[in-house]
Write a protein that holds these residues in place. Structure first.
Motif, PDB file in Angstrom:
ATOM      1  N   MET A  76     103.840 -28.537  28.392  1.00 29.43           N
ATOM      2  CA  MET A  76     103.547 -28.557  26.971  1.00 29.43           C
ATOM      3  C   MET A  76     101.934 -28.564  26.970  1.00 29.43           C
ATOM      4  SD  MET A  76     104.928 -28.041  24.254  1.00 29.43           S
ATOM      5  CE  MET A  76     104.243 -27.382  22.712  1.00 29.43           C
ATOM      6  N   LEU A  77     101.363 -29.453  27.517  1.00 33.02           N
ATOM      7  CA  LEU A  77      99.749 -29.310  27.647  1.00 33.02           C
ATOM      8  C   LEU A  77      99.476 -28.163  28.122  1.00 33.02           C
ATOM      9  CD1 LEU A  77      99.128 -33.073  28.866  1.00 33.02           C
ATOM     10  CD2 LEU A  77      98.399 -32.045  26.578  1.00 33.02           C
ATOM     11  N   THR A  78      99.983 -27.767  29.113  1.00 33.07           N
ATOM     12  CA  THR A  78      99.410 -26.372  29.741  1.00 33.07           C
ATOM     13  C   THR A  78      99.882 -25.117  28.600  1.00 33.07           C
ATOM     14  OG1 THR A  78     100.064 -26.993  31.926  1.00 33.07           O
ATOM     15  CG2 THR A  78      99.830 -24.764  31.791  1.00 33.07           C
ATOM     16  N   VAL A  79     100.819 -25.072  28.327  1.00 31.05           N
ATOM     17  CA  VAL A  79     101.293 -24.131  27.205  1.00 31.05           C
ATOM     18  C   VAL A  79     100.240 -24.099  26.095  1.00 31.05           C
ATOM     19  CG1 VAL A  79     103.078 -23.455  25.549  1.00 31.05           C
ATOM     20  CG2 VAL A  79     103.566 -23.758  27.755  1.00 31.05           C
ATOM     21  N   CYS A  80     100.085 -25.351  25.693  1.00 31.65           N
ATOM     22  CA  CYS A  80      99.195 -25.388  24.288  1.00 31.65           C
ATOM     23  C   CYS A  80      97.735 -24.850  24.701  1.00 31.65           C
ATOM     24  CB  CYS A  80      98.972 -26.891  23.854  1.00 31.65           C
ATOM     25  SG  CYS A  80     100.190 -27.496  23.081  1.00 31.65           S
ATOM     26  N   ALA A  81      97.143 -25.234  26.050  1.00 31.77           N
ATOM     27  CA  ALA A  81      95.903 -24.511  26.284  1.00 31.77           C
ATOM     28  C   ALA A  81      96.064 -23.188  26.584  1.00 31.77           C
ATOM     29  CB  ALA A  81      95.354 -25.110  27.687  1.00 31.77           C
ATOM     30  N   LEU A  82      97.201 -22.432  26.861  1.00 33.50           N
ATOM     31  CA  LEU A  82      96.949 -21.051  27.071  1.00 33.50           C
ATOM     32  C   LEU A  82      97.322 -20.288  25.854  1.00 33.50           C
ATOM     33  CD1 LEU A  82      99.503 -20.759  30.360  1.00 33.50           C
ATOM     34  CD2 LEU A  82      97.087 -20.406  30.062  1.00 33.50           C
ATOM     35  N   ILE A  83      98.125 -20.958  25.032  1.00 40.56           N
ATOM     36  CA  ILE A  83      98.014 -20.249  23.761  1.00 40.56           C
ATOM     37  C   ILE A  83      96.947 -20.275  22.972  1.00 40.56           C
ATOM     38  CG2 ILE A  83      99.484 -20.444  21.420  1.00 40.56           C
ATOM     39  CD1 ILE A  83     102.244 -21.112  23.098  1.00 40.56           C
ATOM     40  N   TYR A  84      96.133 -21.420  23.018  1.00 43.12           N
ATOM     41  CA  TYR A  84      94.893 -21.623  22.251  1.00 43.12           C
ATOM     42  C   TYR A  84      94.106 -20.392  22.773  1.00 43.12           C
ATOM     43  CZ  TYR A  84      90.351 -23.091  21.001  1.00 43.12           C
ATOM     44  OH  TYR A  84      89.125 -23.351  20.274  1.00 43.12           O
ATOM     45  N   ALA A  85      93.941 -20.215  24.165  1.00 42.15           N
ATOM     46  CA  ALA A  85      93.284 -19.062  24.405  1.00 42.15           C
ATOM     47  C   ALA A  85      93.746 -17.594  24.026  1.00 42.15           C
ATOM     48  CB  ALA A  85      93.350 -19.001  25.956  1.00 42.15           C
ATOM     49  N   ILE A  86      94.879 -17.402  23.929  1.00 47.37           N
ATOM     50  CA  ILE A  86      95.274 -16.169  23.485  1.00 47.37           C
ATOM     51  C   ILE A  86      95.239 -16.099  21.766  1.00 47.37           C
ATOM     52  CG2 ILE A  86      97.666 -14.888  23.008  1.00 47.37           C
ATOM     53  CD1 ILE A  86      98.689 -16.146  25.671  1.00 47.37           C
ATOM     54  N   ASN A  87      95.219 -17.248  21.270  1.00 49.46           N
ATOM     55  CA  ASN A  87      95.073 -17.288  19.976  1.00 49.46           C
ATOM     56  C   ASN A  87      93.767 -16.854  19.353  1.00 49.46           C
ATOM     57  OD1 ASN A  87      95.890 -17.364  16.887  1.00 49.46           O
ATOM     58  ND2 ASN A  87      95.007 -19.588  17.151  1.00 49.46           N
ATOM     59  N   ARG A  88      92.693 -17.481  20.248  1.00 50.28           N
ATOM     60  CA  ARG A  88      91.208 -17.136  20.213  1.00 50.28           C
ATOM     61  C   ARG A  88      90.916 -15.622  20.214  1.00 50.28           C
ATOM     62  NH1 ARG A  88      88.269 -20.509  17.794  1.00 50.28           N
ATOM     63  NH2 ARG A  88      86.115 -20.408  18.125  1.00 50.28           N
ATOM     64  N   TRP A  89      91.522 -15.208  21.546  1.00 51.98           N
ATOM     65  CA  TRP A  89      90.834 -13.844  21.993  1.00 51.98           C
ATOM     66  C   TRP A  89      91.851 -12.817  22.021  1.00 51.98           C
ATOM     67  CZ3 TRP A  89      89.363 -18.285  24.801  1.00 51.98           C
ATOM     68  CH2 TRP A  89      88.222 -18.885  24.369  1.00 51.98           C
ATOM     69  N   GLY A  90      93.076 -13.121  21.659  1.00 44.50           N
ATOM     70  CA  GLY A  90      94.157 -12.114  21.979  1.00 44.50           C
ATOM     71  C   GLY A  90      94.682 -11.279  20.550  1.00 44.50           C
ATOM     72  N   PRO A  91      95.812 -10.624  20.804  1.00 43.77           N
ATOM     73  CA  PRO A  91      96.270  -9.866  19.506  1.00 43.77           C
ATOM     74  C   PRO A  91      96.907 -10.904  18.357  1.00 43.77           C
ATOM     75  CG  PRO A  91      97.371  -9.285  21.732  1.00 43.77           C
ATOM     76  CD  PRO A  91      96.413 -10.221  21.777  1.00 43.77           C
ATOM     77  N   ARG A  92      97.103 -10.469  17.358  1.00 43.87           N
ATOM     78  CA  ARG A  92      97.155 -11.343  16.126  1.00 43.87           C
ATOM     79  C   ARG A  92      98.312 -12.240  16.153  1.00 43.87           C
ATOM     80  NH1 ARG A  92      99.578 -10.455  10.837  1.00 43.87           N
ATOM     81  NH2 ARG A  92      98.679 -11.773   9.212  1.00 43.87           N
ATOM     82  N   ARG A  93      99.277 -11.544  16.427  1.00 50.90           N
ATOM     83  CA  ARG A  93     100.742 -12.412  16.297  1.00 50.90           C
ATOM     84  C   ARG A  93     101.201 -12.829  17.620  1.00 50.90           C
ATOM     85  NH1 ARG A  93     103.781  -9.368  11.377  1.00 50.90           N
ATOM     86  NH2 ARG A  93     102.386  -9.844   9.877  1.00 50.90           N
ATOM     87  N   LEU A  94     100.644 -12.484  18.718  1.00 47.16           N
ATOM     88  CA  LEU A  94     101.028 -12.896  20.010  1.00 47.16           C
ATOM     89  C   LEU A  94     101.054 -14.404  20.289  1.00 47.16           C
ATOM     90  CD1 LEU A  94     102.262 -11.943  22.838  1.00 47.16           C
ATOM     91  CD2 LEU A  94      99.735 -11.776  23.406  1.00 47.16           C
ATOM     92  N   ALA A  95     100.206 -15.008  20.015  1.00 46.87           N
ATOM     93  CA  ALA A  95     100.120 -16.483  20.193  1.00 46.87           C
ATOM     94  C   ALA A  95     101.054 -17.343  19.529  1.00 46.87           C
ATOM     95  CB  ALA A  95      98.558 -17.108  19.555  1.00 46.87           C
ATOM     96  N   GLY A  96     101.408 -17.137  18.228  1.00 47.43           N
ATOM     97  CA  GLY A  96     102.454 -17.606  17.364  1.00 47.43           C
ATOM     98  C   GLY A  96     103.621 -17.287  17.845  1.00 47.43           C
ATOM     99  N   THR A  97     103.898 -16.160  18.297  1.00 47.92           N
ATOM    100  CA  THR A  97     105.119 -15.959  18.837  1.00 47.92           C
ATOM    101  C   THR A  97     105.533 -16.539  20.096  1.00 47.92           C
ATOM    102  OG1 THR A  97     105.165 -13.707  17.548  1.00 47.92           O
ATOM    103  CG2 THR A  97     106.542 -13.848  19.438  1.00 47.92           C
ATOM    104  N   LEU A  98     104.388 -16.530  21.042  1.00 45.16           N
ATOM    105  CA  LEU A  98     104.643 -17.426  22.358  1.00 45.16           C
ATOM    106  C   LEU A  98     104.736 -18.669  22.153  1.00 45.16           C
ATOM    107  CD1 LEU A  98     101.773 -15.641  24.420  1.00 45.16           C
ATOM    108  CD2 LEU A  98     104.425 -15.443  24.511  1.00 45.16           C
TER     109      LEU A  98
END
Length: 192
Positions: A76-98
């Protein structure tokens, strides 16, 4: 407010805010970052409690139970860190869906199958329903309700103790999805 408190508040806002020309997109991304922070804090607390129980020699659960607790917190900690990075620099809805898909993968491993299908952990499947409407789109709460119902139905189907899936919980998921959809839709209209 003194200078130290202001600088701490500014640092927190820089971590949580995601610059975007669309105010609704910025709001959703910031909401996701707040949720990720809360999930990371919960995973850290869970990991700390497991360590304390092990050090205290409480003898909780089997070795597999303890390893599952450690692994799920670390994942869960790893997933949170990865999704934070995607949310910051990735496509709009990808991070939320992940995040939603990650929750649907992690939640079934958080407890015994019977508790996931019929017991105390059924409530955990309400989280993705509410989160979906806040960070992806209001109608995404219905897709999350379908996935929640499907997940507990599949788990119940695999258990020998249960003859039927928990239809009360499944119905409740769709009622919660409707309320989440109404709230998120109302907020979107108000912000426009």
């Amino acid at each position: 407010m003194n200078a130290t408190a202001k600088s701490i508040a500014n640092a927190i806002n820089r971590v949580l805010d995601v610059p975007s020309p669309d105010p609704d997109d910025a709001r959703r991304r910031k909401t996701l970052n707040i949720l990720l922070t809360c999930l990371a804090a919960a995973a850290t607390l869970s990991l700390a409690m497991a360590v304390v129980l092990d050090i205290a020699g409480a003898g909780w659960g089997t070795l597999l139970d303890r390893l599952t607790a450690y692994a799920s917190s670390a994942v869960m900690l790893t997933v949170c860190a990865l999704i934070y990075a995607i949310n910051r620099w990735g496509p709009r809805r990808l991070a939320g869906t992940l995040l939603l898909l990650s929750l649907f993968i992690i939640i079934p491993f958080a407890d015994e199958p019977l508790q996931i299908a019929e017991g105390r952990s059924v409530l955990m499947f309400a989280l993705p329903i509410v989160i979906a409407s806040a960070i992806v789109h209001p109608s995404a709460s219905f897709a999350a309700a379908c996935l929640s119902s499907l997940t507990i139905g599949v788990i119940a189907w695999q258990l020998e103790e249960l003859l039927l899936p928990n239809s009360f919980s499944m119905t409740s998921f769709f009622l919660l999805a409707a309320v989440s959809w109404l709230a998120a839709s109302g907020l979107e209209r108000a912000l426009q």
